[in-house]
Design a protein around this motif. Sequence first.
Motif, PDB file in Angstrom:
ATOM      1  N   ARG A  42      12.564  34.769  56.593  1.00 10.73           N
ATOM      2  CA  ARG A  42      12.461  35.654  57.942  1.00 10.73           C
ATOM      3  C   ARG A  42      11.031  35.376  58.207  1.00 10.73           C
ATOM      4  O   ARG A  42      10.683  35.507  59.616  1.00 10.73           O
ATOM      5  N   SER A 166      12.051  29.956  65.204  1.00  3.53           N
ATOM      6  CA  SER A 166      11.923  31.199  64.676  1.00  3.53           C
ATOM      7  C   SER A 166      12.095  32.310  65.809  1.00  3.53           C
ATOM      8  O   SER A 166      11.580  31.984  67.000  1.00  3.53           O
ATOM      9  N   ILE A 188      17.532  30.130  61.314  1.00  7.20           N
ATOM     10  CA  ILE A 188      17.587  31.791  61.920  1.00  7.20           C
ATOM     11  C   ILE A 188      18.795  31.660  62.886  1.00  7.20           C
ATOM     12  O   ILE A 188      19.281  30.572  63.597  1.00  7.20           O
TER      13      ILE A 188
END
Length: 228
Positions: A42, A166, A188
């Motif tokens: 992440r 991202s 993502i």
Amino acid sequence: MDRAALFDVDGTLVDSNPLHVVAWWEAFRQDGHRVPTRAVHRAIGLPGEQLIDHVLGPSGDRADAARLGAAHDSLYGTFFERLEPFDRAAELLRALAGAGWTVVLVTSAKDRELSALRRALDADDAIRETATADDVDQGKPAPDPLLHALSLVDVPPDRAVFVGDSVWDMEAARRAGVSCVGLLCGGIPRADLMEAGAAVVYEDPADLLAHLGEGPFAVPDPARGRDR
């Protein structure tokens, strides 16, 4: 007036995000930090010190960050010769350059990493400029890297499109006033990219190439009197 097509590289044009995750995870492990790979994933796309703060919290000192960063760089460097571009990534850049877009790479990669990524991508003939986190005081999600990239080619934000994978890419584009396209190939979820500011989301560079006649890259160009 020119239009600029700005591109993130890691996870957007080159399939390198999983390698970064492994390198950062091992760097943290060697330093005594047990972190889940999902937490590292992440954070991919942030500059090194910001990534470390995001994963561990802003409690470490600069020596910790330098040590972890050096470990990541050494580990990730072992993958340089195995980096692979996503399908049709180079063709996408050449198609945009051929249509009159000024192509600029905007990345958090350092110089040595960027050289390896560009070798893997093999599309230097289509790339006008590159902008890295080292060129500005703040990396993504701050708008600084994108605004610096635009300054290199003298294109205003409202005549640019940024492609990334991202949430940091999407947030940086939104804050810079640049229309943003999200790609799912970095791992993502679509909903996260849309919530962070993506105007539209595609699977990967090949999917975007197949839909260049739609979305932000199809906006009318008054200078040419036709759609791109």
